[in-house]
Design a protein around this motif. Structure first.
Motif, PDB file in Angstrom:
ATOM      1  N   GLU A 421       0.971  -1.227   0.088  1.00 40.59           N
ATOM      2  CA  GLU A 421      -0.063   0.036   0.001  1.00 40.59           C
ATOM      3  C   GLU A 421       0.809   1.362  -0.082  1.00 40.59           C
ATOM      4  N   LEU A 422       2.105   1.210   0.706  1.00 38.74           N
ATOM      5  CA  LEU A 422       2.637   2.505   0.826  1.00 38.74           C
ATOM      6  C   LEU A 422       3.670   2.718  -0.585  1.00 38.74           C
ATOM      7  N   SER A 423       3.825   1.528  -1.326  1.00 37.21           N
ATOM      8  CA  SER A 423       4.771   1.648  -2.594  1.00 37.21           C
ATOM      9  C   SER A 423       3.748   2.081  -3.507  1.00 37.21           C
ATOM     10  N   ARG A 424       2.413   1.887  -3.742  1.00 33.77           N
ATOM     11  CA  ARG A 424       1.328   2.277  -4.668  1.00 33.77           C
ATOM     12  C   ARG A 424       1.390   3.757  -4.561  1.00 33.77           C
ATOM     13  N   HIS A 425       1.565   4.394  -3.404  1.00 33.77           N
ATOM     14  CA  HIS A 425       1.649   5.860  -3.382  1.00 33.77           C
ATOM     15  C   HIS A 425       2.902   6.724  -3.370  1.00 33.77           C
ATOM     16  N   CYS A 426       3.936   5.874  -3.817  1.00 34.81           N
ATOM     17  CA  CYS A 426       5.192   6.484  -3.852  1.00 34.81           C
ATOM     18  C   CYS A 426       5.911   6.687  -5.443  1.00 34.81           C
ATOM     19  N   GLN A 427       6.475   7.717  -5.612  1.00 34.79           N
ATOM     20  CA  GLN A 427       7.424   7.704  -6.946  1.00 34.79           C
ATOM     21  C   GLN A 427       8.738   7.350  -6.546  1.00 34.79           C
ATOM     22  N   LEU A 428       9.390   6.833  -7.905  1.00 38.59           N
ATOM     23  CA  LEU A 428      10.682   6.875  -7.967  1.00 38.59           C
ATOM     24  C   LEU A 428      11.266   7.893  -8.221  1.00 38.59           C
ATOM     25  N   LYS A 429      12.314   8.362  -7.138  1.00 42.46           N
ATOM     26  CA  LYS A 429      13.112   9.772  -7.546  1.00 42.46           C
ATOM     27  C   LYS A 429      14.627   9.350  -8.134  1.00 42.46           C
ATOM     28  N   SER A 430      15.272   8.485  -7.333  1.00 44.39           N
ATOM     29  CA  SER A 430      16.481   8.212  -7.941  1.00 44.39           C
ATOM     30  C   SER A 430      17.251   6.913  -6.971  1.00 44.39           C
ATOM     31  N   GLU A 432      21.055   5.345  -6.231  1.00 43.58           N
ATOM     32  CA  GLU A 432      22.432   5.632  -6.070  1.00 43.58           C
ATOM     33  C   GLU A 432      23.084   5.127  -5.120  1.00 43.58           C
ATOM     34  N   ALA A 433      24.069   4.159  -5.446  1.00 42.91           N
ATOM     35  CA  ALA A 433      25.060   3.346  -4.622  1.00 42.91           C
ATOM     36  C   ALA A 433      24.070   2.756  -3.565  1.00 42.91           C
ATOM     37  N   GLY A 434      23.146   1.919  -4.128  1.00 41.35           N
ATOM     38  CA  GLY A 434      22.120   1.217  -2.950  1.00 41.35           C
ATOM     39  C   GLY A 434      21.539   1.929  -2.108  1.00 41.35           C
ATOM     40  N   HIS A 435      21.328   3.173  -2.501  1.00 45.76           N
ATOM     41  CA  HIS A 435      20.440   3.938  -1.631  1.00 45.76           C
ATOM     42  C   HIS A 435      19.320   4.584  -2.695  1.00 45.76           C
ATOM     43  N   LEU A 436      18.037   3.987  -2.308  1.00 46.65           N
ATOM     44  CA  LEU A 436      16.946   4.201  -2.964  1.00 46.65           C
ATOM     45  C   LEU A 436      16.082   5.479  -2.583  1.00 46.65           C
ATOM     46  N   TYR A 437      15.669   6.309  -3.374  1.00 52.53           N
ATOM     47  CA  TYR A 437      15.111   7.688  -2.754  1.00 52.53           C
ATOM     48  C   TYR A 437      13.442   7.651  -3.457  1.00 52.53           C
ATOM     49  N   LEU A 438      12.637   7.695  -2.541  1.00 56.00           N
ATOM     50  CA  LEU A 438      11.125   7.860  -3.112  1.00 56.00           C
ATOM     51  C   LEU A 438      10.551   8.964  -2.425  1.00 56.00           C
ATOM     52  N   THR A 439       9.532   9.515  -3.280  1.00 55.04           N
ATOM     53  CA  THR A 439       8.724  10.765  -2.768  1.00 55.04           C
ATOM     54  C   THR A 439       7.534  10.041  -2.385  1.00 55.04           C
ATOM     55  N   ILE A 440       6.497  10.736  -1.672  1.00 51.15           N
ATOM     56  CA  ILE A 440       5.045  10.685  -1.425  1.00 51.15           C
ATOM     57  C   ILE A 440       4.675  12.014  -1.029  1.00 51.15           C
ATOM     58  N   ASP A 441       3.266  11.936  -1.631  1.00 47.29           N
ATOM     59  CA  ASP A 441       2.347  13.148  -1.164  1.00 47.29           C
ATOM     60  C   ASP A 441       2.285  13.166   0.455  1.00 47.29           C
ATOM     61  N   PRO A 442       2.417  14.352   0.761  1.00 45.46           N
ATOM     62  CA  PRO A 442       1.818  14.616   2.381  1.00 45.46           C
ATOM     63  C   PRO A 442       0.642  14.088   2.754  1.00 45.46           C
ATOM     64  N   SER A 443      -0.310  14.132   1.920  1.00 47.36           N
ATOM     65  CA  SER A 443      -1.742  13.515   2.373  1.00 47.36           C
ATOM     66  C   SER A 443      -1.522  12.074   2.734  1.00 47.36           C
ATOM     67  N   LYS A 474       5.056  17.369  -2.301  1.00 47.26           N
ATOM     68  CA  LYS A 474       3.895  17.447  -3.053  1.00 47.26           C
ATOM     69  C   LYS A 474       4.015  17.727  -4.548  1.00 47.26           C
ATOM     70  N   GLU A 475       3.912  17.081  -5.417  1.00 48.17           N
ATOM     71  CA  GLU A 475       4.130  17.281  -6.563  1.00 48.17           C
ATOM     72  C   GLU A 475       3.304  16.321  -7.673  1.00 48.17           C
ATOM     73  N   GLU A 476       3.308  17.076  -8.710  1.00 43.21           N
ATOM     74  CA  GLU A 476       2.262  16.080  -9.855  1.00 43.21           C
ATOM     75  C   GLU A 476       3.174  14.966 -10.317  1.00 43.21           C
ATOM     76  N   GLY A 477       2.614  13.896 -10.492  1.00 42.78           N
ATOM     77  CA  GLY A 477       3.252  12.806 -10.658  1.00 42.78           C
ATOM     78  C   GLY A 477       2.605  11.584 -11.110  1.00 42.78           C
ATOM     79  N   HIS A 478       3.242  10.599 -11.376  1.00 42.96           N
ATOM     80  CA  HIS A 478       2.421   9.188 -11.713  1.00 42.96           C
ATOM     81  C   HIS A 478       2.947   8.045 -10.696  1.00 42.96           C
ATOM     82  N   THR A 479       2.391   8.140  -9.476  1.00 39.87           N
ATOM     83  CA  THR A 479       2.276   7.024  -8.900  1.00 39.87           C
ATOM     84  C   THR A 479       1.630   5.839  -9.282  1.00 39.87           C
ATOM     85  N   PRO A 480       2.061   4.702  -8.899  1.00 41.39           N
ATOM     86  CA  PRO A 480       1.228   3.554  -9.279  1.00 41.39           C
ATOM     87  C   PRO A 480      -0.348   3.699  -8.917  1.00 41.39           C
ATOM     88  N   ALA A 481      -0.549   4.138  -7.904  1.00 38.78           N
ATOM     89  CA  ALA A 481      -1.940   4.177  -7.634  1.00 38.78           C
ATOM     90  C   ALA A 481      -2.791   5.222  -8.636  1.00 38.78           C
TER      91      ALA A 481
END
Length: 527
Positions: A421-430, A432-443, A474-481
């Motif tokens: 459920e958490l992954s559905r509302h996240c976007q892949l940002k980057s 790097e070197a084994g460090h995965l950065y995701l973003t999620i809307d504050p809502s 908070k940004e317009e994006g294309h999360t799986p949800a």
């Protein structure tokens, strides 16, 4: 042969000091009587068996005791004893459930103008007053507002919402509370000591819970328990009589859940069915036990304050706080929905398997990291074995193809519960070197506590050690949800367009004045 009197009748309070659990009402009535501030109409409200009619009778004795107006009636004079026996000519007890008509109320009130036969006041006790018809209420309004000096009204009801506001405004209203199980158990212990009957404290606790706040119900259950157990009130006998679930079953269920043991859960439920135990009661008791575990999880001080068992402590290490909340919610919801199940056994089993499904995601993964400290331990172990075998984290990590397509990767997490459920509302940002950065809307920030679970699930699927960081942006994006929602909207629009342009539909709309209900249109899902 002497006839025994039911405990509910024998131990009915005859004075304010004998009342249990209604101190707030007793104190107000005591003060009013001692100061001489007596109202002409009282209304006692509360659930069944909490003392409404009993208080009304005691109040009638306070008004008419031959020693004078007092908050402590003597109980020995003719007036007090006749009220206790229900034979006082100046005390009229009316059951409104069987005397609802306006004619009966008028006949009753016509006699109010006459002076009492022997007492100081003529007292009308109207039980279940909410059952009166509207016409009956209207007929008593004038008398209730300005009764003769020698008349007092005491009304009682379990449903004050059905009493007209015009009646409520003319009465002093007292709300009687349901009694706590420990209050009931303590009072039952006092009664059994006076009756010289052996008992176990845990047995009285079970009766106190089963009474659900009603002292009268608890006394009836106590009578039944005495007869069931041959004049001894034992925990085992009371549990069998009430169909109470043994705590051994509950602990076995929680232990099986913590060990992800579906077979044991099914076996336990079958054993309970063989003993004809109530599964509705089992869910209630299970929710109570999970509640206690959650309290201990939140603060260990609850153990001493609430007297919780030491056997609960190991269970606090089995789940985090969020999972305990989820288990509690499943238990109470399953109890509420039990009538929808094909039968109680299948409804109970599905509730247990639902709990298992929502706590299974971590155990189902080859690598489990329930908390961050486990990640630290794992990295420490990798450093210790550096000379013998290089770890995956020391190798050069490239972005795997599956990570490049984040929505596709999310679908592979569909069995990971809240991590999915958490992954559905996240976007892949980057990455790097084994460090995965995701973003999620504050809502959607309420999903952040499941970040550790998502990290564990991703490490299992990608077969590598990663560090996960989720930023609130908070940004317009294309999360799986969002993509899924857009796809569903597009399918819905296509379905509407297809229906609206269908020749047969157009004919029905144009020639027969039909109307298209858009909310009924659903796209066909292709398997």
């Amino acid at each position: 042969m002497a006839t025994s009197i039911a405990l509910a009748r024998k131990w009915r309070p005859k004075s304010f000091k004998e009342m249990v659990g209604q101190e707030h009402v007793v104190r107000a009535l005591n003060n009013a009587i001692e100061s001489g501030r007596i109202h002409h109409a009282y209304l006692f409200t509360g659930t069944r068996g909490v003392g409404k009619t009993t208080l009304a009778r005691i109040l009638a004795k306070c008004f008419n005791c031959e020693t004078g107006l007092t908050a402590i009636p003597c109980g020995q004079c003719e007036s007090c004893q006749s009220i206790d026996r229900g034979r006082n000519p100046d005390l009229m007890e009316v059951d409104a459930a069987t005397n609802t008509r306006v004619e009966e109320m008028r006949e009753l009130l016509d006699n109010a103008q006459y002076m009492p036969v022997a007492a100081r006041y003529k007292v009308y006790i109207i039980d279940e007053v909410h059952m009166l018809s509207r016409s009956a209420f209207n007929s008593m309004l004038k008398t209730l507002e300005e009764p003769p000096e020698h008349v007092k009204f005491i009304l009682a009801t379990t449903d004050p919402q059905k009493v007209p506001i015009t009646v409520l405004s003319r009465c002093l209203q007292f709300n009687l509370k349901q009694m706590r199980p420990e209050q009931i158990a303590l009072h039952l212990g006092h009664i059994l000591k006076e009756e010289q009957i052996a008992y176990e404290d845990n047995a009285l606790t079970l009766i106190g819970r089963a009474a659900q706040g009603s002292m009268r119900d608890s006394l009836s259950l106590l009578d039944q328990a005495i007869a069931y157990s041959s004049s001894e009130v034992r925990e085992e006998h009371v549990a069998n009589m009430l169909g109470v679930i043994s705590e051994d079953y509950l602990y076995q269920i929680l232990n099986a859940l913590s060990q992800q043991d579906a077979y044991t859960l099914i076996a336990i439920s079958q054993s309970m069915a063989d003993r004809y135990l109530s599964f509705v009661q089992a869910l209630e008791d299970l929710a109570r036990l999970i509640h206690n575990v959650t309290l201990l999880k939140a603060t260990k001080k609850a153990q001493d304050t609430l007297g919780l068992s030491d056997s609960l402590l190991p269970l606090t290490e089995s789940w985090d706080a969020q999972t305990l909340q989820l288990l509690y919610q499943i238990a109470i919801q399953a109890r509420h929905d039990m009538y929808l199940a094909p039968d109680e056994l299948s409804g109970f089993r599905m509730a247990l398997l639902r709990m298992l499904a929502f706590t299974h995601q971590d155990a189902a993964l080859p690598v489990s990291h329930e908390i961050k400290s486990e990640n630290s331990k794992k990295k420490q172990l990798i450093e210790q074995t550096h000379d013998t075998a290089p770890s995956r984290s020391e190798k050069q990590i490239h972005i795997p193809p599956s990570l490049a397509n984040w929505p596709e990767l999310v679908t592979r997490l569909s069995g990971a519960g809240m991590a999915y459920e958490l992954s559905r509302h996240c976007q892949l940002k980057s990455f790097e070197a084994g460090h995965l950065y995701l973003t999620i809307d504050p809502s959607q920030k309420t999903l952040i506590p499941y970040q550790d679970r998502l990290q564990s699930a991703l490490e299992s699927i990608l077969d590598m050690d990663i560090k996960l960081t989720i930023e609130l942006i908070k940004e317009e994006g294309h999360t799986p949800a969002q993509l899924e929602e857009k796809k569903e909207q597009a399918a819905l629009q296509a379905a509407k367009h297809s229906i609206e342009h269908d020749p047969l539909v157009r004919t029905l709309l144009d020639e027969f004045g039909g109307k298209l209900i858009e909310s009924s249109i659903k796209p066909i899902k292709n398997n």
